[in-house]
Write a protein that holds these residues in place. Structure first.
Motif, PDB file in Angstrom:
ATOM      1  N   CYS A 175      46.337  39.764  47.379  1.00  0.00           N
ATOM      2  CA  CYS A 175      46.518  38.395  47.889  1.00  0.00           C
ATOM      3  C   CYS A 175      46.662  37.399  46.739  1.00  0.00           C
ATOM      4  N   ALA A 176      45.898  37.591  45.683  1.00  0.00           N
ATOM      5  CA  ALA A 176      46.029  36.714  44.518  1.00  0.00           C
ATOM      6  C   ALA A 176      47.407  36.859  43.879  1.00  0.00           C
ATOM      7  N   GLY A 177      47.930  38.067  43.846  1.00  0.00           N
ATOM      8  CA  GLY A 177      49.279  38.282  43.322  1.00  0.00           C
ATOM      9  C   GLY A 177      50.330  37.598  44.178  1.00  0.00           C
ATOM     10  N   MET A 178      50.161  37.633  45.502  1.00  0.00           N
ATOM     11  CA  MET A 178      51.121  36.958  46.374  1.00  0.00           C
ATOM     12  C   MET A 178      51.052  35.443  46.216  1.00  0.00           C
ATOM     13  N   VAL A 179      49.843  34.911  46.032  1.00  0.00           N
ATOM     14  CA  VAL A 179      49.701  33.468  45.807  1.00  0.00           C
ATOM     15  C   VAL A 179      50.348  33.079  44.485  1.00  0.00           C
ATOM     16  N   PHE A 180      50.133  33.899  43.452  1.00  0.00           N
ATOM     17  CA  PHE A 180      50.753  33.622  42.158  1.00  0.00           C
ATOM     18  C   PHE A 180      52.271  33.634  42.272  1.00  0.00           C
ATOM     19  N   TRP A 181      52.820  34.638  42.961  1.00  0.00           N
ATOM     20  CA  TRP A 181      54.271  34.731  43.081  1.00  0.00           C
ATOM     21  C   TRP A 181      54.828  33.573  43.905  1.00  0.00           C
ATOM     22  N   GLY A 182      54.097  33.152  44.916  1.00  0.00           N
ATOM     23  CA  GLY A 182      54.529  31.978  45.691  1.00  0.00           C
ATOM     24  C   GLY A 182      54.556  30.724  44.836  1.00  0.00           C
ATOM     25  N   GLY A 183      53.546  30.558  43.993  1.00  0.00           N
ATOM     26  CA  GLY A 183      53.541  29.425  43.072  1.00  0.00           C
ATOM     27  C   GLY A 183      54.671  29.502  42.062  1.00  0.00           C
ATOM     28  N   LEU A 184      54.968  30.717  41.604  1.00  0.00           N
ATOM     29  CA  LEU A 184      56.077  30.906  40.679  1.00  0.00           C
ATOM     30  C   LEU A 184      57.409  30.557  41.343  1.00  0.00           C
ATOM     31  N   GLU A 185      57.557  30.932  42.605  1.00  0.00           N
ATOM     32  CA  GLU A 185      58.780  30.585  43.347  1.00  0.00           C
ATOM     33  C   GLU A 185      58.913  29.069  43.503  1.00  0.00           C
ATOM     34  N   LEU A 186      57.808  28.400  43.814  1.00  0.00           N
ATOM     35  CA  LEU A 186      57.859  26.937  43.930  1.00  0.00           C
ATOM     36  C   LEU A 186      58.220  26.288  42.597  1.00  0.00           C
ATOM     37  N   LEU A 187      57.642  26.796  41.524  1.00  0.00           N
ATOM     38  CA  LEU A 187      57.946  26.258  40.195  1.00  0.00           C
ATOM     39  C   LEU A 187      59.402  26.498  39.835  1.00  0.00           C
ATOM     40  N   ARG A 188      59.913  27.702  40.141  1.00  0.00           N
ATOM     41  CA  ARG A 188      61.318  28.005  39.874  1.00  0.00           C
ATOM     42  C   ARG A 188      62.245  27.092  40.660  1.00  0.00           C
ATOM     43  N   ALA A 189      61.917  26.887  41.925  1.00  0.00           N
ATOM     44  CA  ALA A 189      62.750  26.008  42.745  1.00  0.00           C
ATOM     45  C   ALA A 189      62.713  24.571  42.225  1.00  0.00           C
ATOM     46  N   GLY A 190      61.543  24.142  41.762  1.00  0.00           N
ATOM     47  CA  GLY A 190      61.436  22.801  41.193  1.00  0.00           C
ATOM     48  C   GLY A 190      62.228  22.652  39.903  1.00  0.00           C
ATOM     49  N   ILE A 191      62.161  23.662  39.050  1.00  0.00           N
ATOM     50  CA  ILE A 191      62.917  23.620  37.796  1.00  0.00           C
ATOM     51  C   ILE A 191      64.407  23.637  38.082  1.00  0.00           C
TER      52      ILE A 191
END
Length: 103
Positions: A35-51
């Motif tokens: 679950c922590a890995g999925m939360v991290f990947w979701g945050g990474l996706e949000l950061l990528r979309a923002g960039i």
């Protein structure tokens, strides 16, 4: 759209049952890790979309940039934690051990 057929219902039920069984077993720490890995990947996706919304770049470069930002943030967090631990005045007595030999 999302179609709900018998295979989807059975597959989703089995996945839900597996997660529930893992949650109540002695291996629940693995579930927390996933679950922590999925939360991290979701945050990474949000950061990528923002960039990528700010800077026009290909998808791969967006992922690389997001990973660089995450690694930089982890480095800063670890350095600050190390600095905080170094400032603590812990009076630890280091004991030197000499080997004991049977003669």
């Amino acid at each position: 759209m999302f179609t709900l057929n018998l295979a989807t219902i059975i597959g989703g039920s089995l996945v839900g049952l597996a997660v529930l069984l893992i949650a109540f077993s002695q291996y629940r720490h693995w579930l927390v890790f996933m679950c922590a890995g999925m939360v991290f990947w979701g945050g990474l996706e949000l950061l990528r979309a923002g960039i990528q919304s700010v800077v026009d770049m290909p998808l791969l470069y967006g992922y690389v940039s997001a990973m660089m930002v995450c690694l930089f943030a982890f480095t800063i967090a670890i350095a600050l934690n190390d600095r905080r631990l170094a400032r603590q005045d812990t009076k630890v007595k280091y004991i030197e051990h000499t080997p004991v030999y049977d003669d």
